[in-house]
Design a protein around this motif. Structure first.
Motif, PDB file in Angstrom:
ATOM      1  N   HIS A  68      12.299 -12.418   7.436  1.00 44.12           N
ATOM      2  CA  HIS A  68      12.070 -11.976   6.058  1.00 44.12           C
ATOM      3  C   HIS A  68      10.747 -12.522   5.525  1.00 44.12           C
ATOM      4  O   HIS A  68       9.961 -11.783   4.913  1.00 44.12           O
ATOM      5  N   ARG A  69      10.497 -13.803   5.756  1.00 45.18           N
ATOM      6  CA  ARG A  69       9.242 -14.405   5.276  1.00 45.18           C
ATOM      7  C   ARG A  69       8.034 -13.847   6.011  1.00 45.18           C
ATOM      8  O   ARG A  69       6.950 -13.674   5.414  1.00 45.18           O
ATOM      9  N   MET A  70       8.196 -13.578   7.301  1.00 49.37           N
ATOM     10  CA  MET A  70       7.088 -12.997   8.051  1.00 49.37           C
ATOM     11  C   MET A  70       6.762 -11.593   7.548  1.00 49.37           C
ATOM     12  O   MET A  70       5.585 -11.216   7.428  1.00 49.37           O
ATOM     13  N   VAL A  71       7.784 -10.804   7.242  1.00 50.34           N
ATOM     14  CA  VAL A  71       7.549  -9.465   6.697  1.00 50.34           C
ATOM     15  C   VAL A  71       6.877  -9.547   5.340  1.00 50.34           C
ATOM     16  O   VAL A  71       5.975  -8.747   5.035  1.00 50.34           O
ATOM     17  N   GLN A  72       7.283 -10.502   4.517  1.00 52.56           N
ATOM     18  CA  GLN A  72       6.633 -10.680   3.217  1.00 52.56           C
ATOM     19  C   GLN A  72       5.159 -11.039   3.395  1.00 52.56           C
ATOM     20  O   GLN A  72       4.295 -10.510   2.669  1.00 52.56           O
ATOM     21  N   ALA A  73       4.872 -11.939   4.342  1.00 53.96           N
ATOM     22  CA  ALA A  73       3.475 -12.315   4.584  1.00 53.96           C
ATOM     23  C   ALA A  73       2.673 -11.117   5.089  1.00 53.96           C
ATOM     24  O   ALA A  73       1.516 -10.905   4.679  1.00 53.96           O
ATOM     25  N   ARG A  74       3.276 -10.310   5.970  1.00 56.34           N
ATOM     26  CA  ARG A  74       2.576  -9.121   6.463  1.00 56.34           C
ATOM     27  C   ARG A  74       2.312  -8.131   5.332  1.00 56.34           C
ATOM     28  O   ARG A  74       1.242  -7.510   5.275  1.00 56.34           O
ATOM     29  N   THR A  75       3.259  -7.996   4.423  1.00 53.30           N
ATOM     30  CA  THR A  75       3.071  -7.088   3.292  1.00 53.30           C
ATOM     31  C   THR A  75       1.900  -7.533   2.421  1.00 53.30           C
ATOM     32  O   THR A  75       1.105  -6.695   1.957  1.00 53.30           O
ATOM     33  N   ARG A  76       1.778  -8.838   2.199  1.00 54.55           N
ATOM     34  CA  ARG A  76       0.640  -9.340   1.407  1.00 54.55           C
ATOM     35  C   ARG A  76      -0.694  -9.041   2.099  1.00 54.55           C
ATOM     36  O   ARG A  76      -1.671  -8.671   1.447  1.00 54.55           O
ATOM     37  N   ILE A  77      -0.718  -9.206   3.410  1.00 54.68           N
ATOM     38  CA  ILE A  77      -1.946  -8.908   4.156  1.00 54.68           C
ATOM     39  C   ILE A  77      -2.282  -7.426   4.065  1.00 54.68           C
ATOM     40  O   ILE A  77      -3.444  -7.044   3.829  1.00 54.68           O
ATOM     41  N   MET A  78      -1.273  -6.583   4.221  1.00 61.09           N
ATOM     42  CA  MET A  78      -1.511  -5.142   4.160  1.00 61.09           C
ATOM     43  C   MET A  78      -1.964  -4.708   2.761  1.00 61.09           C
ATOM     44  O   MET A  78      -2.826  -3.824   2.627  1.00 61.09           O
ATOM     45  N   ASN A  79      -1.417  -5.345   1.731  1.00 62.01           N
ATOM     46  CA  ASN A  79      -1.857  -5.014   0.367  1.00 62.01           C
ATOM     47  C   ASN A  79      -3.320  -5.397   0.142  1.00 62.01           C
ATOM     48  O   ASN A  79      -4.063  -4.677  -0.537  1.00 62.01           O
ATOM     49  N   GLN A  80      -3.744  -6.517   0.717  1.00 59.67           N
ATOM     50  CA  GLN A  80      -5.143  -6.912   0.592  1.00 59.67           C
ATOM     51  C   GLN A  80      -6.071  -5.931   1.311  1.00 59.67           C
ATOM     52  O   GLN A  80      -7.149  -5.598   0.802  1.00 59.67           O
ATOM     53  N   LEU A  81      -5.644  -5.462   2.468  1.00 53.71           N
ATOM     54  CA  LEU A  81      -6.456  -4.486   3.196  1.00 53.71           C
ATOM     55  C   LEU A  81      -6.475  -3.141   2.477  1.00 53.71           C
ATOM     56  O   LEU A  81      -7.497  -2.439   2.489  1.00 53.71           O
ATOM     57  N   GLN A  82      -5.355  -2.777   1.842  1.00 49.68           N
ATOM     58  CA  GLN A  82      -5.350  -1.557   1.035  1.00 49.68           C
ATOM     59  C   GLN A  82      -6.339  -1.675  -0.122  1.00 49.68           C
ATOM     60  O   GLN A  82      -7.037  -0.701  -0.471  1.00 49.68           O
ATOM     61  N   ALA A  83      -6.441  -2.880  -0.712  1.00 52.98           N
ATOM     62  CA  ALA A  83      -7.393  -3.084  -1.801  1.00 52.98           C
ATOM     63  C   ALA A  83      -8.833  -2.939  -1.305  1.00 52.98           C
ATOM     64  O   ALA A  83      -9.698  -2.386  -2.006  1.00 52.98           O
ATOM     65  N   VAL A  84      -9.093  -3.428  -0.089  1.00 55.44           N
ATOM     66  CA  VAL A  84     -10.437  -3.270   0.484  1.00 55.44           C
ATOM     67  C   VAL A  84     -10.756  -1.787   0.650  1.00 55.44           C
ATOM     68  O   VAL A  84     -11.855  -1.330   0.319  1.00 55.44           O
ATOM     69  N   ALA A  85      -9.797  -1.017   1.156  1.00 55.51           N
ATOM     70  CA  ALA A  85     -10.018   0.413   1.351  1.00 55.51           C
ATOM     71  C   ALA A  85     -10.209   1.135   0.018  1.00 55.51           C
ATOM     72  O   ALA A  85     -11.082   2.009  -0.110  1.00 55.51           O
ATOM     73  N   LEU A  86      -9.439   0.781  -0.982  1.00 53.54           N
ATOM     74  CA  LEU A  86      -9.572   1.428  -2.297  1.00 53.54           C
ATOM     75  C   LEU A  86     -10.930   1.151  -2.920  1.00 53.54           C
ATOM     76  O   LEU A  86     -11.531   2.016  -3.571  1.00 53.54           O
ATOM     77  N   ASN A  87     -11.421  -0.070  -2.733  1.00 53.97           N
ATOM     78  CA  ASN A  87     -12.745  -0.407  -3.274  1.00 53.97           C
ATOM     79  C   ASN A  87     -13.864   0.388  -2.615  1.00 53.97           C
ATOM     80  O   ASN A  87     -14.951   0.525  -3.178  1.00 53.97           O
ATOM     81  N   GLU A  88     -13.589   0.913  -1.420  1.00 53.14           N
ATOM     82  CA  GLU A  88     -14.572   1.737  -0.721  1.00 53.14           C
ATOM     83  C   GLU A  88     -14.275   3.225  -0.855  1.00 53.14           C
ATOM     84  O   GLU A  88     -14.843   4.044  -0.136  1.00 53.14           O
ATOM     85  N   GLY A  89     -13.360   3.570  -1.752  1.00 49.17           N
ATOM     86  CA  GLY A  89     -13.080   4.977  -2.026  1.00 49.17           C
ATOM     87  C   GLY A  89     -12.108   5.642  -1.078  1.00 49.17           C
ATOM     88  O   GLY A  89     -12.010   6.869  -1.052  1.00 49.17           O
ATOM     89  N   LEU A  90     -11.359   4.872  -0.285  1.00 40.78           N
ATOM     90  CA  LEU A  90     -10.408   5.430   0.672  1.00 40.78           C
ATOM     91  C   LEU A  90      -8.987   5.143   0.190  1.00 40.78           C
ATOM     92  O   LEU A  90      -8.582   3.983   0.082  1.00 40.78           O
TER      93      LEU A  90
END
Length: 350
Positions: A130-152
């Motif tokens: 459960h904690r590992m999935v939560q940590a992975r979700t935080r990482i994926m959200n940060q990468l989604q933010a990087v993509a959004l900042n670049e218009g993707l």
């Protein structure tokens, strides 16, 4: 027999103990771990029967292992009930130890059920995933933010091969590029780890007949089924579904007096992991079964989405409880469940 009331703290424990044969009462303050371990080993060496009572604590597993190794009896008590039986407003460690000892001597100690070591070790597997999935979700959200900042804006498509290539192809500033690379490396390391943990949970479910039966219910996966079995333990500890809902913190907080009734948010007592899993599983069940979806939509229109999710989670918890207690799978629940409790029908059939 020696009876010990223990007020446990992470760095020390205050104890009050009495020898029931001589009536001698003593008090001591034991530092962890050397002094406390020496004290209990000396008691075990004397060959006397020893009973230790203490409030349930999440940081005393070493003491539990020690007492089990020395074959000394350990009673874990409900901390809330022990606190409610305190008469004096003054509170000290000595008085807490004396109160626990008094409850033990008067046979009023609120002893609770304690899971086995194997049970608690399997719970660590669930919490770790459960904690590992939560940590992975935080990482994926940060990468989604990087993509959004670049218009993707790709949402789930970002994790496919084409989306990954687009994410890695952005020209970023030096530190932003460094952050992207580190996050992708962490993500690549976590995915295989989570997959291994998921596989281990599936293996444990195959070993557990009760979890396999619960898994037949729509919306209930291996993780939810195994968590329910481990945390509920023995189904006959509870007399009805209302007690299960209260045990899991899925009932509203009530402060009523006279003709005035006040209901608040759910109590959130009990295991937070199982409560989270039940809410998630109930939403999947609502998408799978038409009658559940109709009920969910009706509750959403009347009380809002959040309350509807919790209500469906409570309904699912009660269903799983009866499946576990009756040793039914989902098909048996459908066949007998709607007739249960009618006069003269026994287990739901004539």
């Amino acid at each position: 027999m020696i009876i010990i009331g223990c007020d446990y703290h992470p760095s020390f424990q205050q104890i009050a103990f009495v020898d029931t044969e001589t009536g001698e009462l003593q008090e001591r303050r034991l530092q962890h771990r050397e002094e406390a371990e020496k004290f209990y080993r000396e008691l075990a060496a004397q060959g006397m029967k020893v009973r230790v009572g203490m409030e349930a604590s999440g940081h005393a597993r070493w003491l539990e292992r020690l007492l089990s190794e020395l074959q000394l009896e350990l009673w874990m008590g409900d901390a809330t009930e022990i606190s409610a039986r305190r008469v004096r407003k003054q509170k000290t460690d000595r008085q807490d130890a004396q109160l626990i000892l008094q409850l033990l001597l008067e046979d009023r100690f609120p002893q609770i059920w304690v899971a086995s070591w194997e049970n608690r070790d399997l719970r660590q597997l669930l919490w770790h995933r459960h904690r590992m999935v939560q940590a992975r979700t935080r990482i994926m959200n940060q990468l989604q933010a990087v993509a959004l900042n670049e218009g993707l804006r790709s949402k789930k498509r970002l994790w496919r091969e084409a989306g990954r290539e687009q994410l890695e192809g952005f020209r970023l500033a030096p530190w932003a590029s460094h952050r992207r690379r580190d996050l992708l490396e962490l993500l690549d390391r976590m995915n295989p780890t989570i997959a291994k943990l998921t596989q281990a949970i599936d293996v444990e479910v195959e070993k557990c007949p009760a979890a396999r039966r619960l898994k037949t219910h729509p919306g209930v996966g291996s993780l939810t089924a195994l968590a329910f079995v481990l945390i509920i333990g023995k189904a006959d500890r509870f007399q009805c579904g209302k007690q299960i809902a209260s045990y899991l913190g899925l009932v509203p907080l009530e402060k009523s007096s006279g003709n005035l009734r006040r209901l608040g948010h759910i109590t959130k007592q009990g295991n937070s992991l199982l409560r989270f899993l039940l809410v998630e599983a109930a939403q999947v069940t609502a998408r799978s079964l038409p009658e559940w979806r109709s009920k969910y939509v009706h509750l959403t229109m009347r009380r809002g989405r959040k309350i509807a999710k919790v209500a469906m989670a409570r309904k699912l918890a009660v269903r799983l409880y009866w499946m576990m207690r009756k040793e039914w799978d989902y098909e048996q629940l459908r066949k007998f469940g709607s007739h249960a409790g009618k006069p003269g029908t026994g287990d739901g059939v004539k």
